[in-house]
Design a protein around this motif. Structure first.
Motif, short mmCIF file in Angstrom:
data_model
loop_
_atom_site.label_atom_id
_atom_site.label_comp_id
_atom_site.label_asym_id
_atom_site.label_seq_id
_atom_site.Cartn_x
_atom_site.Cartn_y
_atom_site.Cartn_z
N TYR A 249 -9.29 -4.69 0.35
CA TYR A 249 -9.52 -5.22 1.70
C TYR A 249 -9.28 -6.73 1.67
O TYR A 249 -9.86 -7.44 0.84
N TYR B 30 -0.56 -7.72 6.87
CA TYR B 30 -1.71 -6.88 6.52
C TYR B 30 -2.39 -6.39 7.79
O TYR B 30 -2.79 -7.18 8.64
N THR B 31 -2.48 -5.06 7.94
CA THR B 31 -3.13 -4.48 9.13
C THR B 31 -4.18 -3.45 8.76
O THR B 31 -5.10 -3.22 9.55
N VAL B 32 -4.03 -2.81 7.62
CA VAL B 32 -4.98 -1.77 7.19
C VAL B 32 -5.27 -1.97 5.71
O VAL B 32 -4.49 -2.62 4.99
N PRO B 33 -6.40 -1.44 5.20
CA PRO B 33 -6.70 -1.57 3.77
C PRO B 33 -5.56 -1.03 2.90
O PRO B 33 -4.86 -0.09 3.26
N TYR C 6 -9.42 -10.35 3.94
CA TYR C 6 -10.12 -10.88 5.11
C TYR C 6 -9.76 -12.34 5.32
O TYR C 6 -9.44 -13.07 4.39
N THR D 65 -3.96 0.41 -0.83
CA THR D 65 -4.25 1.21 -2.01
C THR D 65 -3.36 0.75 -3.14
O THR D 65 -2.14 0.72 -3.00
N THR E 258 -9.21 0.70 -3.44
CA THR E 258 -8.85 0.25 -2.10
C THR E 258 -9.09 -1.26 -2.01
O THR E 258 -10.12 -1.76 -2.47
#
Length: 204
Positions: A65, A87-90, A67, A92, A63
């Motif tokens: 992330y 980008y809004t969610v982690p 920032y 994969t 996953t």
């Protein structure tokens, strides 16, 4: 504050009010100016779970992330040659070898230099191809009258192993010639991500 020279607006969001007054204390109506000043290039960072060195294989998709601590900033990313997406969610990491490219951009249009990270994901066990020559017993009652030769192959980068008659698994590098008698052959494979192929068994 009394105006005495040019006023330089610092970074941030400001509302400026100004007016004039003459020596007889006559005051004009107030004027208003709004300023939004952003002189900084946003910076992004990345966390990966689980963390591995770039160039190492994952047997389960990690996953990712992304920032940025810069105010009023967004991050855009792409896998490979696809269009950039917000980008809004982690994320994969997908199967295979893929390059993640991303950047942060703020509302003023300041954009950081594109960043990238390669991910190598292999969740599939290697498949083993077994070639036996002759393909079928050429004698009576399931016996070979010609010495059978076993050739193994699998995906690039995977190692093949075999065991004959219950012995220790050995690394396969050359075709296996089966000697006269009754024998039990087991074969398996292990790829760079650590995936193990189901063991296959042959009796001769």
């Amino acid at each position: 504050l009394e105006y005495s020279g040019p006023v330089y607006v610092p970074e941030g969001i400001y509302n400026v009010t100004y007016w004039s007054m003459d020596t007889r204390d006559n005051v004009e109506g107030k004027h208003y100016l709004n300023f939004k000043v952003d002189l900084s290039t946003p910076r992004s960072s990345v966390d990966i779970d689980p963390e591995k060195e770039e160039g190492e294989w994952y047997s389960t998709p990690p996953t990712v992330y992304l920032y940025t601590t810069h105010l009023y900033s967004d991050i855009f990313y792409t896998w490979g040659n696809s269009d950039f997406a917000l980008y809004t969610v982690p994320l994969t990491a997908p199967e295979g070898v893929n390059n993640l490219v991303w950047y942060a951009i703020d509302q003023a249009g300041n954009r950081e230099v594109m960043r990238n990270r390669e991910f190598m994901v292999d969740t599939l066990a290697p498949e083993i191809e077994v070639s036996i020559s002759p393909e079928e017993p050429d004698g009576e009652g399931g016996w070979y009258t010609t010495q059978p030769r076993i050739s193994l192959s699998t995906e690039d980068g995977a190692d093949l192993y075999y065991s004959l008659d219950g012995g220790t698994m050995m690394l396969y590098d050359l075709p296996i010639d089966i000697l006269p008698g009754e024998h039990d052959l087991r074969v398996t494979a292990n790829d760079l991500a650590g995936n193990n192929a189901p063991e296959q068994r042959f009796q001769f």
